[in-house]
Design a protein around this motif. Structure first.
Motif, mmCIF file in Angstrom:
data_model
loop_
_atom_site.group_PDB
_atom_site.id
_atom_site.type_symbol
_atom_site.label_atom_id
_atom_site.label_comp_id
_atom_site.label_asym_id
_atom_site.label_seq_id
_atom_site.Cartn_x
_atom_site.Cartn_y
_atom_site.Cartn_z
ATOM 1 N N SER A 348 0.851 -1.189 0.000
ATOM 2 C CA SER A 348 0.000 0.000 0.000
ATOM 3 C C SER A 348 0.886 1.238 0.000
ATOM 4 C CB SER A 348 -0.895 0.009 1.243
ATOM 5 O OG SER A 348 -0.113 0.245 2.399
ATOM 6 N N GLY A 349 0.281 2.370 -0.332
ATOM 7 C CA GLY A 349 1.035 3.613 -0.377
ATOM 8 C C GLY A 349 1.611 4.023 0.957
ATOM 9 N N ARG A 350 1.117 3.425 2.034
ATOM 10 C CA ARG A 350 1.606 3.782 3.362
ATOM 11 C C ARG A 350 2.901 3.065 3.715
ATOM 12 N NH1 ARG A 350 -3.710 2.705 3.905
ATOM 13 N NH2 ARG A 350 -3.280 0.700 4.921
ATOM 14 N N ALA A 351 3.232 2.016 2.960
ATOM 15 C CA ALA A 351 4.427 1.226 3.254
ATOM 16 C C ALA A 351 5.526 1.559 2.251
ATOM 17 C CB ALA A 351 4.098 -0.265 3.199
ATOM 18 N N PRO A 352 6.792 1.501 2.657
ATOM 19 C CA PRO A 352 7.876 1.859 1.748
ATOM 20 C C PRO A 352 8.091 0.862 0.612
ATOM 21 C CG PRO A 352 8.759 1.033 3.824
ATOM 22 C CD PRO A 352 7.279 1.199 4.019
ATOM 23 N N LEU A 353 7.584 -0.369 0.739
ATOM 24 C CA LEU A 353 7.845 -1.377 -0.282
ATOM 25 C C LEU A 353 7.336 -0.955 -1.645
ATOM 26 C CD1 LEU A 353 8.980 -4.121 -1.020
ATOM 27 C CD2 LEU A 353 6.801 -5.148 -0.323
ATOM 28 N N GLU A 354 6.170 -0.350 -1.671
ATOM 29 C CA GLU A 354 5.598 0.090 -2.956
ATOM 30 C C GLU A 354 6.544 1.062 -3.654
ATOM 31 O OE1 GLU A 354 3.374 2.885 -5.539
ATOM 32 O OE2 GLU A 354 4.222 3.327 -3.559
ATOM 33 N N ARG A 355 7.120 1.997 -2.906
ATOM 34 C CA ARG A 355 8.077 2.945 -3.476
ATOM 35 C C ARG A 355 9.362 2.243 -3.894
ATOM 36 N NH1 ARG A 355 11.999 4.954 -0.466
ATOM 37 N NH2 ARG A 355 10.789 4.819 1.467
ATOM 38 N N LEU A 356 9.847 1.337 -3.071
ATOM 39 C CA LEU A 356 11.093 0.645 -3.377
ATOM 40 C C LEU A 356 10.985 -0.170 -4.664
ATOM 41 C CD1 LEU A 356 12.015 -0.564 0.216
ATOM 42 C CD2 LEU A 356 13.173 1.222 -1.094
ATOM 43 N N ILE A 357 9.842 -0.789 -4.875
ATOM 44 C CA ILE A 357 9.647 -1.569 -6.099
ATOM 45 C C ILE A 357 9.691 -0.667 -7.323
ATOM 46 C CG2 ILE A 357 7.961 -2.930 -7.388
ATOM 47 C CD1 ILE A 357 7.133 -4.170 -4.692
ATOM 48 N N ARG A 358 9.053 0.493 -7.223
ATOM 49 C CA ARG A 358 9.106 1.449 -8.349
ATOM 50 C C ARG A 358 10.526 1.927 -8.591
ATOM 51 N NH1 ARG A 358 7.030 5.852 -6.950
ATOM 52 N NH2 ARG A 358 5.949 5.428 -4.996
ATOM 53 N N GLU A 359 11.240 2.223 -7.506
ATOM 54 C CA GLU A 359 12.610 2.716 -7.643
ATOM 55 C C GLU A 359 13.516 1.662 -8.280
ATOM 56 O OE1 GLU A 359 13.573 3.914 -3.666
ATOM 57 O OE2 GLU A 359 12.829 5.954 -3.969
ATOM 58 N N ALA A 360 13.371 0.413 -7.864
ATOM 59 C CA ALA A 360 14.209 -0.656 -8.408
ATOM 60 C C ALA A 360 14.024 -0.811 -9.907
ATOM 61 C CB ALA A 360 13.900 -1.972 -7.695
ATOM 62 N N SER A 361 12.814 -0.577 -10.389
ATOM 63 C CA SER A 361 12.540 -0.770 -11.819
ATOM 64 C C SER A 361 13.256 0.247 -12.685
ATOM 65 C CB SER A 361 11.032 -0.701 -12.080
ATOM 66 O OG SER A 361 10.543 0.629 -11.880
ATOM 67 N N PHE A 362 13.685 1.372 -12.101
ATOM 68 C CA PHE A 362 14.331 2.424 -12.878
ATOM 69 C C PHE A 362 15.787 2.112 -13.197
ATOM 70 C CE2 PHE A 362 10.694 4.827 -12.853
ATOM 71 C CZ PHE A 362 10.862 6.152 -13.229
ATOM 72 N N SER A 363 16.344 1.077 -12.606
ATOM 73 C CA SER A 363 17.741 0.745 -12.878
ATOM 74 C C SER A 363 17.976 0.469 -14.357
ATOM 75 C CB SER A 363 18.168 -0.463 -12.049
ATOM 76 O OG SER A 363 19.523 -0.787 -12.282
ATOM 77 N N SER A 364 16.987 -0.111 -15.018
ATOM 78 C CA SER A 364 17.157 -0.448 -16.434
ATOM 79 C C SER A 364 17.139 0.781 -17.323
ATOM 80 C CB SER A 364 16.064 -1.424 -16.873
ATOM 81 O OG SER A 364 14.780 -0.847 -16.726
ATOM 82 N N VAL A 365 16.744 1.927 -16.779
ATOM 83 C CA VAL A 365 16.715 3.164 -17.559
ATOM 84 C C VAL A 365 18.064 3.868 -17.514
ATOM 85 C CG1 VAL A 365 15.607 5.442 -17.761
ATOM 86 C CG2 VAL A 365 14.242 3.430 -17.140
ATOM 87 N N MET A 366 18.782 3.685 -16.401
ATOM 88 C CA MET A 366 20.046 4.382 -16.208
ATOM 89 C C MET A 366 21.163 3.714 -17.011
ATOM 90 S SD MET A 366 19.078 6.727 -14.160
ATOM 91 C CE MET A 366 17.961 7.152 -12.822
ATOM 92 N N PRO A 367 22.131 4.510 -17.486
ATOM 93 C CA PRO A 367 23.228 3.912 -18.251
ATOM 94 C C PRO A 367 24.144 3.080 -17.340
ATOM 95 C CG PRO A 367 23.623 6.262 -17.877
ATOM 96 C CD PRO A 367 22.225 5.977 -17.400
#
Length: 394
Positions: A348-367
């Protein structure tokens, strides 16, 4: 502030700073803060000078230890770790020249940058990415030319994704000479308050809002010749091909930290309930997550240490790309495992896991992006000359 010199003390400082940064992550992600407070904390902790040689007032940190510092920051605030890395993309490449005699103009440039960071706590950032071209140096549209008095350079162009927009003091801008070859790219230090420099609205993204990323416009920006990076034109692509670690490897430490944060959250969620903790299926899931994380950590750490011992070698550069690829895969994999183990209540939006999952997915965008990493490794495997700039589309 005088930085400690022992590695254990530096890592302790990274953990302490990360703990201070941690409460800011959710507020920035939710759009209730611009993220600049995180970089004020980084400045006050003295971390901007981590890579600068000790004789110049810094900590003289090795690349391998720097990777571990980023990991500790990334565990606690991934976006702040990535933003901090953008400062060190600039500083680290310069710190690599420590102890190497340079021509007088280059020596003066190096001393000036080191002094700005150590004595004045100035923050630097990189301005490379352009719309339709990404972070590739070849094909860049931003241009530069010598002024009529031949004492200044004049820059024109637009950058699409500049991290630390409004937070950094200086931006190192990549540009090609007007009318010159698109592969002959140079870097220039542009001050945030130089006439002709402006930033667009900070992008509201799916994640990593704490990097304070925005478009940048350079409208006839005039900089003195002394602000040409190391006082050499046309060397940027040459440097990147031979030593790609600053463009690529810094991201691995930060994203490894985010993957670690996903794992820690999952373990904490499981152990909060004896019934869940005793479930053999859940234990199996945690075991798989632990194995993946340990493998990624070992690879990232080995790559960082290899840069210190064999900087610029084919093996070190291959390890950098292998580590970036694996981390880009492991973060999202751990996220999927975490959702299965923790269930919908934990994301849920109240827990940090939701944010962490979104953040982890951005690794493939970075060089370097995953396909670039695999291309590099594949070319290394078949013996392609990886020191020839024509080998890549960078």
């Amino acid at each position: 502030m005088t930085l400690p010199t022992h590695v254990d003390d530096l890592l302790k400082l990274a953990v302490e700073t990360g703990e201070t940064l941690a409460p800011l992550a959710a507020e920035v992600d939710a759009g209730r803060s611009n993220g600049h407070e995180a970089y004020r904390i980084v400045r006050e902790a003295g971390l901007l000078g981590l890579l600068i040689p000790r004789e110049a007032g810094g900590a003289g940190l090795s690349f391998g230890t720097y990777t571990r510092v980023l990991e500790q920051l990334g565990i606690r605030n991934g976006a702040a770790a990535l933003g901090f890395n953008m400062h060190n993309v600039v500083i680290g490449a310069l710190a690599d020249t420590a102890g190497t005699p340079l021509p007088p103009a280059a020596e003066a440039f190096r001393s000036w940058v080191f002094d700005e960071v150590v004595s004045h706590r100035r923050m630097f950032a990189s301005a490379v990415s352009e719309a339709g071209n990404g972070a590739k140096l070849r094909g860049m549209s931003t241009t530069y030319r010598l002024s009529e008095d031949r004492e200044h350079y004049v820059l024109n162009g637009e950058k699409s994704f500049v991290s630390l927009a409004g937070a950094a003091d200086y931006y190192v801008v990549a540009a090609r000479a007007e009318g010159g070859e698109s592969s002959e790219v140079s870097h220039f230090v542009v001050a945030a308050d130089d006439p002709g420099v402006s930033f667009g609205q900070v992008h509201r993204m799916a994640a990593m809002n704490g990097t304070s990323t925005a478009g940048m416009t350079l409208d006839a920006v005039t900089v003195p010749r002394s602000r040409l990076y190391l006082s050499v034109e046309g060397m940027s692509l040459f440097k990147l091909v031979r030593e790609p670690h600053w463009m690529t490897a810094g991201y691995t430490g930060a994203y490894l930290g985010i993957a670690e944060a996903i794992y820690r959250f999952t373990v904490d969620h499981v152990t909060s309930s004896p019934r869940r903790a005793e479930d053999p299926v859940i234990q199996h899931d945690l075991g798989r997550m632990s194995a993946r994380l340990r493998a990624a950590r070992a690879l990232v750490h080995e790559a960082g240490d290899l840069i210190d011992s064999e900087r610029g070698s084919v093996e070190a550069n291959a390890m950098v790309h292998a580590a970036k690829y694996v981390v880009s895969e492991v973060g999202p994999e751990l996220g999927r495992d975490a959702v299965r183990v923790c269930g919908s209540a934990a994301v849920s939006g109240r827990a940090p896991l939701e944010r962490l999952i979104r953040e982890a997915s951005f690794s493939s965008v970075m060089p370097a992006k995953p396909h670039d990493c695999l291309e590099y490794l594949g070319k290394a495997a078949v013996g392609v000359n990886l020191r020839d700039a024509r080998t890549f589309s960078w």
